[in-house]
Design an enzyme around this catalytic site. Structure first.
Site, PDB file in Angstrom:
ATOM      1  N   CYS A  17      -7.737  -3.865  23.477  1.00  0.00           N
ATOM      2  CA  CYS A  17      -8.200  -3.482  22.139  1.00  0.00           C
ATOM      3  C   CYS A  17      -8.773  -2.072  22.206  1.00  0.00           C
ATOM      4  O   CYS A  17      -9.523  -1.753  23.118  1.00  0.00           O
ATOM      5  CB  CYS A  17      -9.286  -4.439  21.665  1.00  0.00           C
ATOM      6  N   TYR A  21     -13.150 -15.362  18.945  1.00  0.00           N
ATOM      7  CA  TYR A  21     -14.171 -15.444  19.994  1.00  0.00           C
ATOM      8  C   TYR A  21     -15.479 -14.739  19.677  1.00  0.00           C
ATOM      9  O   TYR A  21     -16.554 -15.250  19.965  1.00  0.00           O
ATOM     10  CB  TYR A  21     -13.599 -14.865  21.302  1.00  0.00           C
ATOM     11  N   CYS A  46      -5.792  -7.335  11.920  1.00  0.00           N
ATOM     12  CA  CYS A  46      -5.229  -6.692  13.108  1.00  0.00           C
ATOM     13  C   CYS A  46      -5.179  -7.763  14.184  1.00  0.00           C
ATOM     14  O   CYS A  46      -6.197  -8.400  14.479  1.00  0.00           O
ATOM     15  CB  CYS A  46      -6.113  -5.536  13.576  1.00  0.00           C
ATOM     16  N   GLY A  61     -23.839  -7.652  22.046  1.00  0.00           N
ATOM     17  CA  GLY A  61     -24.105  -6.601  23.012  1.00  0.00           C
ATOM     18  C   GLY A  61     -25.432  -6.812  23.694  1.00  0.00           C
ATOM     19  O   GLY A  61     -26.442  -7.018  23.029  1.00  0.00           O
ATOM     20  N   ASN A  89     -20.830   0.353  15.111  1.00  0.00           N
ATOM     21  CA  ASN A  89     -20.062  -0.697  15.781  1.00  0.00           C
ATOM     22  C   ASN A  89     -18.591  -0.388  15.586  1.00  0.00           C
ATOM     23  O   ASN A  89     -18.150  -0.190  14.458  1.00  0.00           O
ATOM     24  CB  ASN A  89     -20.398  -2.077  15.192  1.00  0.00           C
ATOM     25  N   GLY A  90     -17.849  -0.369  16.685  1.00  0.00           N
ATOM     26  CA  GLY A  90     -16.419  -0.056  16.623  1.00  0.00           C
ATOM     27  C   GLY A  90     -16.104   1.104  17.544  1.00  0.00           C
ATOM     28  O   GLY A  90     -17.007   1.690  18.136  1.00  0.00           O
ATOM     29  N   CYS A  92     -10.354  -7.483  12.279  1.00  0.00           N
ATOM     30  CA  CYS A  92     -10.112  -7.920  13.665  1.00  0.00           C
ATOM     31  C   CYS A  92     -10.073  -9.450  13.738  1.00  0.00           C
ATOM     32  O   CYS A  92     -11.081 -10.117  13.510  1.00  0.00           O
ATOM     33  CB  CYS A  92     -11.217  -7.381  14.560  1.00  0.00           C
ATOM     34  N   CYS A 130      -4.016  -7.250  19.907  1.00  0.00           N
ATOM     35  CA  CYS A 130      -4.200  -7.788  21.265  1.00  0.00           C
ATOM     36  C   CYS A 130      -3.227  -8.930  21.539  1.00  0.00           C
ATOM     37  O   CYS A 130      -2.971  -9.285  22.687  1.00  0.00           O
ATOM     38  CB  CYS A 130      -5.647  -8.207  21.492  1.00  0.00           C
ATOM     39  N   CYS A 185     -20.594  -4.154  19.652  1.00  0.00           N
ATOM     40  CA  CYS A 185     -21.952  -3.795  19.258  1.00  0.00           C
ATOM     41  C   CYS A 185     -22.352  -4.544  17.999  1.00  0.00           C
ATOM     42  O   CYS A 185     -21.518  -5.116  17.308  1.00  0.00           O
ATOM     43  CB  CYS A 185     -22.047  -2.305  18.977  1.00  0.00           C
TER      44      CYS A 185
HETATM   45  P1  AMP Z   1     -10.762 -15.168  31.576  1.00  0.00           P
HETATM   46  O1  AMP Z   1      -9.448 -15.727  31.144  1.00  0.00           O
HETATM   47  O2  AMP Z   1     -11.151 -15.512  32.969  1.00  0.00           O
HETATM   48  O3  AMP Z   1     -10.827 -13.664  31.372  1.00  0.00           O
HETATM   49  O4  AMP Z   1     -11.896 -15.800  30.677  1.00  0.00           O
HETATM   50  C1  AMP Z   1     -11.657 -16.171  29.377  1.00  0.00           C
HETATM   51  C2  AMP Z   1     -12.988 -16.527  28.776  1.00  0.00           C
HETATM   52  O5  AMP Z   1     -13.719 -15.339  28.477  1.00  0.00           O
HETATM   53  C3  AMP Z   1     -12.826 -17.286  27.484  1.00  0.00           C
HETATM   54  O6  AMP Z   1     -13.498 -18.508  27.659  1.00  0.00           O
HETATM   55  C4  AMP Z   1     -13.533 -16.483  26.418  1.00  0.00           C
HETATM   56  O7  AMP Z   1     -14.499 -17.276  25.787  1.00  0.00           O
HETATM   57  C5  AMP Z   1     -14.203 -15.345  27.144  1.00  0.00           C
HETATM   58  N1  AMP Z   1     -13.841 -14.052  26.541  1.00  0.00           N
HETATM   59  C6  AMP Z   1     -12.774 -13.733  25.833  1.00  0.00           C
HETATM   60  N2  AMP Z   1     -12.789 -12.449  25.432  1.00  0.00           N
HETATM   61  C7  AMP Z   1     -13.928 -11.924  25.893  1.00  0.00           C
HETATM   62  C8  AMP Z   1     -14.537 -10.638  25.802  1.00  0.00           C
HETATM   63  N3  AMP Z   1     -13.967  -9.644  25.142  1.00  0.00           N
HETATM   64  N4  AMP Z   1     -15.732 -10.450  26.417  1.00  0.00           N
HETATM   65  C9  AMP Z   1     -16.317 -11.456  27.116  1.00  0.00           C
HETATM   66  N5  AMP Z   1     -15.781 -12.699  27.234  1.00  0.00           N
HETATM   67  C10 AMP Z   1     -14.607 -12.936  26.635  1.00  0.00           C
END
Ligand code: AMP
Length: 462
Positions: A397, A257, A447, A36, A110-111, A251, A450, A10
């Protein structure tokens, strides 16, 4: 007790003392949309009363110009929400609102709270009637059951009962209150927007600094772990609400990412940390190749770092369509790799006959990379060496990032070689945990549960 609930990913925003509070909140949320996309809401304050607008969808679709004009007042809070579970109840859309003994209140979070379920049971037994399934509602009920009329004091007592990740913005009938959990798991920043000719300014808070950039606000500092800031007509008052601060557990996935690369998160540029991750990846997992190709957009900064450190030229071998909605009408006849091609298109002219290093920020389920590698081979790539700018994701997570359950995390189910074979790469390399933490070291401690399974040990409920 760990519980995965419905408040993943969020954004929060708050502003106090601004002639254009609702418009600034709208723009702030617009900049934070990546955190989000399911729903959004804004609550403003005028003459000790709140006005609210909430809805499902993107910020640009939820609020009209008329809505923003109706959202009157010089103070506002806002929220963008992402939920993974299909529990897209209207009652879960933030800011949540209530009328308490201390007056009307709006709250955005958020969290994730890890003691959500036990707290909910405890509060229900005391007569609380819950409206939705959001873990945030616990905070409202804790406040409602406190006989004190001083909101800040009630909040401090509530914070001793909730555990987990929380970056909160709260608008009462007379104050903007912001707080961050004692571990500082999710980000929250404080800034000022100068709007008057005579030095007038508003206080602003946001999940990330990219929101400040858009509204022309200046970054002041982070809201500190365990800090509560009360902003009202008298100015700003800060205090640490716990007797003893635990170790910071920011985090690390925000840097890997989640956050925007143009944000400063935990006091550190996300773009810079991602480039460092890419450079370290080149040292740890070199490859004989002709080109470094990012998976757009999230793999771009780390690819640049990889390219610079390895000396292998960087090229945009995959072009992303930025205008993908949630749904699209499928063709009746099948087109090879249609699902992924609608978003990512490989450039044959760049890739043909080349040995590629393909860099992505993370490998979670493995399904996206498998499709991308197949596309690259169809486009004529000779070799594909897949490099991931973080360690294998092995655990879910519980603190607010939407990672799948353990069984769906490919690195918790398959060996390194099996993953490489599954995604169809010639070789696979991950960044080590040590190098990842080294890249974000100037921001303090993190942290990384994951990646390493070391979940935060929360103290017993007060
Ligand atoms: P996959 O391994 O198919 O699950 O896709 C990995 C891709 O999803 C990577 O390119 C990341 O940029 C993206 N990604 C990683 N974590 C998340 C997340 N929590 N929510 C949405 N996309 C994510």
């Amino acid at each position: 007790m760990l519980s995965k609930d419905f408040n993943d990913e969020c954004a929060v925003f708050g502003i106090w003392g601004d002639p254009e509070a609702s418009h600034m909140t709208y723009l702030g949320l617009y900049a934070l949309q990546h955190r989000g996309q399911e729903s959004s809401g804004i609550v403003t304050l005028q003459n000790h009363e709140h006005t609210e607008r909430k809805g499902r969808g993107l910020v640009g679709d939820v609020f009209s110009e008329d809505d923003l004009n109706d959202l009157k007042g010089a103070a506002a809070i806002g929220h963008c929400r992402y939920s993974t579970t299909g529990k897209a109840l209207l009652s879960n859309i933030h800011p949540l609102t209530a009328r308490l003994l201390s007056g009307p209140l709006a709250l955005a979070h958020n969290g994730n709270l890890v003691n959500n379920l036990s707290l909910r049971q405890f509060l229900k037994k005391k007569g609380a009637i819950f409206q939705g399934s959001s873990d945030t509602e616990n905070i409202l009920h804790l406040l409602a059951q406190d006989p004190d009329t001083n909101l800040a004091s009630c909040l401090k007592r509530a914070f001793l009962k909730i555990q987990g990740a929380y970056s909160l913005v709260i608008l009462s009938h007379e104050q903007l209150i912001v707080a961050r959990d004692p571990h500082g798991i999710r980000p929250l920043v404080l800034g000022k927007r100068h709007w008057g000719k005579n030095g007038e300014f508003s206080w602003v808070v946001a999940s990330e600094t990219c929101a400040f950039d858009l509204i022309g606000a200046e970054y002041e500092r982070e809201v500190l772990p365990g800090e509560m800031i009360v902003i009202d007509e008298k100015g700003l008052k800060s205090e640490i609400f716990v007797d003893e601060l635990p170790e910071k557990k920011q985090c690390v996935f925000e840097h890997v990412y989640f956050s925007r690369p143009d944000s400063k998160v935990f006091g550190l540029s996300v773009y810079e940390s991602r480039k460092l991750m890419g450079a370290a990846l080149a040292q740890e997992c070199p490859a004989e190749a002709d080109l470094v190709i990012p998976v757009p957009d999230s793999g771009i900064p780390s690819s640049l770092g990889y390219s610079k450190a390895s000396g292998i030229p960087f090229e945009l071998g995959i072009i992303r369509n930025h205008y993908i909605g949630r749904t699209f009408i499928q063709p009746t006849q099948s087109i090879r790799s249609f699902g992924v091609k609608i978003k990512l298109n490989p450039q044959k002219e760049v890739l043909g006959g080349k040995r590629l290093v393909v860099v992505d920020d993370s490998l979670v389920r493995g399904t996206t990379s498998k499709k991308i590698i197949a596309l690259l081979r169809q486009a004529g790539a000779k070799e594909v060496h897949f490099r991931v700018a973080c360690p294998p994701t092995t655990g879910p997570c519980y603190y607010g990032v939407d990672t799948p359950v353990k069984e769906d995390l490919i690195a918790s189910q398959k060996t390194h070689d099996e993953i490489c074979k599954y995604i169809g790469a010639d070789s696979l390399g991950y960044l080590s945990e040590k190098a990842l933490l080294n890249a974000v070291k100037p921001a303090g401690t993190f942290c990384a549960a994951c990646f390493n399974g070391e979940y935060i040990a929360f103290s017993e409920m007060a």
